[in-house]
Design an enzyme around this catalytic site. Structure first.
Site, PDB file in Angstrom:
ATOM      1  N   SER A  16      14.120 -24.295  82.897  1.00 23.39           N
ATOM      2  CA  SER A  16      13.060 -23.628  83.921  1.00 23.39           C
ATOM      3  C   SER A  16      12.385 -22.699  83.104  1.00 23.39           C
ATOM      4  O   SER A  16      11.053 -22.756  83.198  1.00 23.39           O
ATOM      5  CB  SER A  16      13.630 -22.590  85.125  1.00 23.39           C
ATOM      6  OG  SER A  16      14.413 -23.589  85.970  1.00 23.39           O
ATOM      7  N   THR A  59      20.017 -19.916  90.064  1.00 23.65           N
ATOM      8  CA  THR A  59      20.807 -21.180  90.124  1.00 23.65           C
ATOM      9  C   THR A  59      22.135 -20.912  90.231  1.00 23.65           C
ATOM     10  O   THR A  59      22.587 -19.600  90.750  1.00 23.65           O
ATOM     11  CB  THR A  59      20.600 -21.977  88.723  1.00 23.65           C
ATOM     12  OG1 THR A  59      21.292 -23.284  88.576  1.00 23.65           O
ATOM     13  CG2 THR A  59      21.018 -21.125  87.317  1.00 23.65           C
ATOM     14  N   LYS A  63      23.133 -18.975  94.612  1.00 21.59           N
ATOM     15  CA  LYS A  63      21.994 -19.345  95.704  1.00 21.59           C
ATOM     16  C   LYS A  63      22.484 -18.617  97.194  1.00 21.59           C
ATOM     17  O   LYS A  63      21.551 -18.248  97.571  1.00 21.59           O
ATOM     18  CB  LYS A  63      21.873 -20.710  95.811  1.00 21.59           C
ATOM     19  CG  LYS A  63      21.141 -21.254  94.561  1.00 21.59           C
ATOM     20  CD  LYS A  63      21.027 -22.644  94.699  1.00 21.59           C
ATOM     21  CE  LYS A  63      20.659 -23.184  93.184  1.00 21.59           C
ATOM     22  NZ  LYS A  63      20.084 -24.548  93.107  1.00 21.59           N
ATOM     23  N   ASN A  84      16.831 -20.520  96.510  1.00 17.80           N
ATOM     24  CA  ASN A  84      16.646 -20.688  95.090  1.00 17.80           C
ATOM     25  C   ASN A  84      15.335 -20.026  94.199  1.00 17.80           C
ATOM     26  O   ASN A  84      15.013 -20.157  93.086  1.00 17.80           O
ATOM     27  CB  ASN A  84      16.720 -22.160  94.630  1.00 17.80           C
ATOM     28  CG  ASN A  84      15.270 -22.964  94.565  1.00 17.80           C
ATOM     29  OD1 ASN A  84      14.699 -22.416  95.664  1.00 17.80           O
ATOM     30  ND2 ASN A  84      15.030 -23.780  94.107  1.00 17.80           N
ATOM     31  N   ASP A  99      14.831 -26.474  96.501  1.00 14.03           N
ATOM     32  CA  ASP A  99      15.488 -27.633  95.780  1.00 14.03           C
ATOM     33  C   ASP A  99      15.547 -28.616  96.990  1.00 14.03           C
ATOM     34  O   ASP A  99      15.597 -29.811  96.753  1.00 14.03           O
ATOM     35  CB  ASP A  99      17.039 -27.341  95.817  1.00 14.03           C
ATOM     36  CG  ASP A  99      17.401 -26.353  94.652  1.00 14.03           C
ATOM     37  OD1 ASP A  99      16.649 -26.284  93.560  1.00 14.03           O
ATOM     38  OD2 ASP A  99      18.218 -25.471  94.855  1.00 14.03           O
ATOM     39  N   GLY A 120      30.523 -32.256  96.948  1.00 13.61           N
ATOM     40  CA  GLY A 120      30.337 -30.850  96.582  1.00 13.61           C
ATOM     41  C   GLY A 120      29.803 -30.287  98.036  1.00 13.61           C
ATOM     42  O   GLY A 120      29.281 -30.813  98.831  1.00 13.61           O
ATOM     43  N   GLY A 122      28.604 -26.718  97.771  1.00 10.13           N
ATOM     44  CA  GLY A 122      27.847 -25.306  97.508  1.00 10.13           C
ATOM     45  C   GLY A 122      26.489 -25.212  97.928  1.00 10.13           C
ATOM     46  O   GLY A 122      26.193 -25.914  99.041  1.00 10.13           O
ATOM     47  N   GLY A 123      25.704 -24.394  97.390  1.00 14.99           N
ATOM     48  CA  GLY A 123      24.352 -23.962  97.878  1.00 14.99           C
ATOM     49  C   GLY A 123      23.630 -25.193  97.619  1.00 14.99           C
ATOM     50  O   GLY A 123      22.623 -25.686  98.626  1.00 14.99           O
ATOM     51  N   TYR A 208      21.039 -32.268  84.814  1.00 17.69           N
ATOM     52  CA  TYR A 208      20.199 -32.915  83.955  1.00 17.69           C
ATOM     53  C   TYR A 208      20.382 -32.614  82.789  1.00 17.69           C
ATOM     54  O   TYR A 208      21.196 -31.661  82.271  1.00 17.69           O
ATOM     55  CB  TYR A 208      18.682 -32.504  84.545  1.00 17.69           C
ATOM     56  CG  TYR A 208      18.499 -30.792  84.520  1.00 17.69           C
ATOM     57  CD1 TYR A 208      18.729 -30.061  85.611  1.00 17.69           C
ATOM     58  CD2 TYR A 208      18.387 -30.286  83.333  1.00 17.69           C
ATOM     59  CE1 TYR A 208      18.631 -28.736  85.319  1.00 17.69           C
ATOM     60  CE2 TYR A 208      18.011 -28.763  83.232  1.00 17.69           C
ATOM     61  CZ  TYR A 208      18.265 -28.108  84.506  1.00 17.69           C
ATOM     62  OH  TYR A 208      18.287 -26.497  84.216  1.00 17.69           O
TER      63      TYR A 208
HETATM   64  P1  NDP Z   1      27.786 -23.653  93.744  1.00 20.91           P
HETATM   65  O1  NDP Z   1      28.738 -23.077  92.605  1.00 20.91           O
HETATM   66  O2  NDP Z   1      27.441 -23.320  94.851  1.00 20.91           O
HETATM   67  O3  NDP Z   1      28.953 -25.103  94.062  1.00 20.91           O
HETATM   68  C1  NDP Z   1      29.604 -25.949  93.302  1.00 20.91           C
HETATM   69  C2  NDP Z   1      30.356 -27.238  93.872  1.00 20.91           C
HETATM   70  O4  NDP Z   1      30.899 -27.847  92.940  1.00 20.91           O
HETATM   71  C3  NDP Z   1      31.558 -26.598  94.916  1.00 20.91           C
HETATM   72  O5  NDP Z   1      31.335 -27.486  95.780  1.00 20.91           O
HETATM   73  C4  NDP Z   1      32.656 -26.821  93.903  1.00 20.91           C
HETATM   74  O6  NDP Z   1      33.904 -27.078  94.607  1.00 20.91           O
HETATM   75  C5  NDP Z   1      32.375 -27.932  93.157  1.00 20.91           C
HETATM   76  N1  NDP Z   1      32.978 -28.147  92.049  1.00 20.91           N
HETATM   77  C6  NDP Z   1      33.005 -27.401  90.808  1.00 20.91           C
HETATM   78  N2  NDP Z   1      33.885 -27.866  89.992  1.00 20.91           N
HETATM   79  C7  NDP Z   1      34.344 -29.010  90.301  1.00 20.91           C
HETATM   80  C8  NDP Z   1      35.113 -29.899  89.715  1.00 20.91           C
HETATM   81  N3  NDP Z   1      35.786 -29.784  88.529  1.00 20.91           N
HETATM   82  N4  NDP Z   1      35.685 -31.003  90.495  1.00 20.91           N
HETATM   83  C9  NDP Z   1      35.162 -31.041  91.791  1.00 20.91           C
HETATM   84  N5  NDP Z   1      34.123 -30.328  92.491  1.00 20.91           N
HETATM   85  C10 NDP Z   1      33.778 -29.138  91.750  1.00 20.91           C
HETATM   86  O7  NDP Z   1      26.724 -24.775  92.761  1.00 20.91           O
HETATM   87  P2  NDP Z   1      25.367 -25.238  93.261  1.00 20.91           P
HETATM   88  O8  NDP Z   1      25.344 -25.914  94.636  1.00 20.91           O
HETATM   89  O9  NDP Z   1      24.238 -24.087  93.054  1.00 20.91           O
HETATM   90  O10 NDP Z   1      24.999 -26.130  91.897  1.00 20.91           O
HETATM   91  C11 NDP Z   1      25.731 -27.388  91.724  1.00 20.91           C
HETATM   92  C12 NDP Z   1      24.946 -28.169  90.660  1.00 20.91           C
HETATM   93  O11 NDP Z   1      23.613 -28.345  90.938  1.00 20.91           O
HETATM   94  C13 NDP Z   1      25.022 -27.355  89.265  1.00 20.91           C
HETATM   95  O12 NDP Z   1      25.369 -28.115  88.289  1.00 20.91           O
HETATM   96  C14 NDP Z   1      23.585 -27.037  89.173  1.00 20.91           C
HETATM   97  O13 NDP Z   1      23.103 -27.018  87.800  1.00 20.91           O
HETATM   98  C15 NDP Z   1      22.792 -28.454  89.853  1.00 20.91           C
HETATM   99  N6  NDP Z   1      21.654 -28.101  90.325  1.00 20.91           N
HETATM  100  C16 NDP Z   1      20.494 -28.912  89.771  1.00 20.91           C
HETATM  101  C17 NDP Z   1      19.090 -28.808  90.324  1.00 20.91           C
HETATM  102  C18 NDP Z   1      18.036 -29.590  89.870  1.00 20.91           C
HETATM  103  O14 NDP Z   1      16.835 -29.480  90.082  1.00 20.91           O
HETATM  104  N7  NDP Z   1      18.280 -30.573  89.282  1.00 20.91           N
HETATM  105  C19 NDP Z   1      18.735 -28.088  91.277  1.00 20.91           C
HETATM  106  C20 NDP Z   1      20.023 -27.178  91.852  1.00 20.91           C
HETATM  107  C21 NDP Z   1      21.187 -27.175  91.461  1.00 20.91           C
HETATM  108  P3  NDP Z   1      34.896 -26.130  95.297  1.00 20.91           P
HETATM  109  O15 NDP Z   1      34.597 -25.527  96.704  1.00 20.91           O
HETATM  110  O16 NDP Z   1      36.117 -26.751  95.494  1.00 20.91           O
HETATM  111  O17 NDP Z   1      34.941 -25.082  94.313  1.00 20.91           O
END
Ligand code: NDP
Length: 263
Positions: A16, A59, A63, A84, A99, A120, A122-123, A208
């Site tokens: 970014s 990020t 979020k 975000n 996003d 997944g 998360g956010g 990415y």
């Molecule tokens: P969060 O931390 O909010 O969520 C992460 C998620 O990943 C959770 O559901 C977690 O599960 C799961 N997870 C983590 N490690 C593992 C694993 N080893 N095996 C299985 N599940 C796993 O993250 P965000 O949602 O904010 O971001 C997620 C990804 O998206 C990041 O890699 C980020 O860089 C990418 N991203 C890319 C964007 C783009 O523009 N290309 C924009 C936004 C995000 P659990 O609940 O079980 O812990």
């Protein structure tokens, strides 16, 4: 000079700063965009003001904390519960989520899709589930742990933990987990993923800049695929338009920002 940053943990991988600084330079905007490693998301608001920021991106994994840090939430971020992009409007923090629309723009080239499986919870998964449903692409959520599923259950999304998953066929398989970001893990068991990919039309990893184990499996399955670069560009264009208060069109920002991907 206006000051912007990206908050995250980890944040060193983020492109970014390169993207936004390139737009500021080319469009002659007196602004600077840095990286801010932030471990404790609950400190985001305090650090934002201590750094005298005009705006920020947020990020992984902050979020949802960013949503709580804002005085007002605008647009789809309200429904998503994750922010975000933050703009400092006269000392009030206004939260947005770019996003969701960024992702939607990125998958247009896949053509018509009926449904999607989001790995997944998360956010990012919240943003994608919300915007997919709004656009009639029915999302299902599959997450490692069940405790993060309550948002999805409460909002009527079909949701599973690994233990309870009953697979269906899905046109689009999406990796929103951070598995593969700084390790070599798959987001789910390779047998389960293999069978999902056999029946899928296309796939996308929102990570990415690297070929994750997820994308390696997608390639083997011979499916059309993308990494997160197009989503990164599109969410960045929308965030930059907010940072510069729409001083340039989306088209101009996109053209200039995409040049930064050649560096
Ligand atoms: P969060 O931390 O909010 O969520 C992460 C998620 O990943 C959770 O559901 C977690 O599960 C799961 N997870 C983590 N490690 C593992 C694993 N080893 N095996 C299985 N599940 C796993 O993250 P965000 O949602 O904010 O971001 C997620 C990804 O998206 C990041 O890699 C980020 O860089 C990418 N991203 C890319 C964007 C783009 O523009 N290309 C924009 C936004 C995000 P659990 O609940 O079980 O812990």
């Amino acid at each position: 000079m206006q000051l912007f940053t990206i908050f995250g943990d980890p944040v060193s991988h983020s492109r970014s700063p390169l993207m936004h600084n390139h737009v500021f330079n080319v469009l002659n905007i007196d602004a600077c965009y840095t990286r801010s490693q932030l471990t404790d998301g609950s400190k985001l608001r305090e650090v934002f003001f201590a750094k005298a920021l005009n705006g920020a991106n947020i990020t992984v994994p902050h979020k949802e904390a960013a949503y709580d840090a804002c005085d007002e939430i605008r647009g789809l971020a309200k429904e998503i519960g994750a922010v975000n992009t933050i703009i400092n409007e006269n000392g009030r923090l206004i939260g947005y989520n770019t996003d969701a629309d960024g992702f939607l723009a990125a998958i247009q080239s896949f053509g018509l899709l009926r449904n999607a499986l989001i790995l997944g919870a998360g956010g990012t998964a919240k943003a994608l589930a919300t915007v997919l449903r709004q656009n009639s692409i029915e999302p299902t959520i599959l997450n490692r742990s069940a405790n993060r599923l309550s948002y999805f259950v409460d909002n009527g999304f079909q949701s599973y933990g690994w233990d309870t998953f009953i697979p269906n066929t899905y046109d689009l398989i999406i990796n929103t987990t951070s598995a593969g970001l700084s390790d070599d893990l798959l987001p789910i068991d390779d047998c389960v993923l293999g069978s999902l990919l056999t029946n899928a039309v296309c796939a996308i990893d929102v990570i990415y800049g690297k070929e994750t184990p997820f994308l390696k499996m997608v390639k083997k399955a011979n499916l059309p695929y993308k990494d997160g670069s197009d989503m990164l560009l599109e969410q960045g264009v929308l965030a930059n338009a907010l940072f510069i208060n729409n001083a340039a069109s989306y088209e101009t920002i996109r053209t200039v920002m995409s040049q930064s991907f050649n560096y």
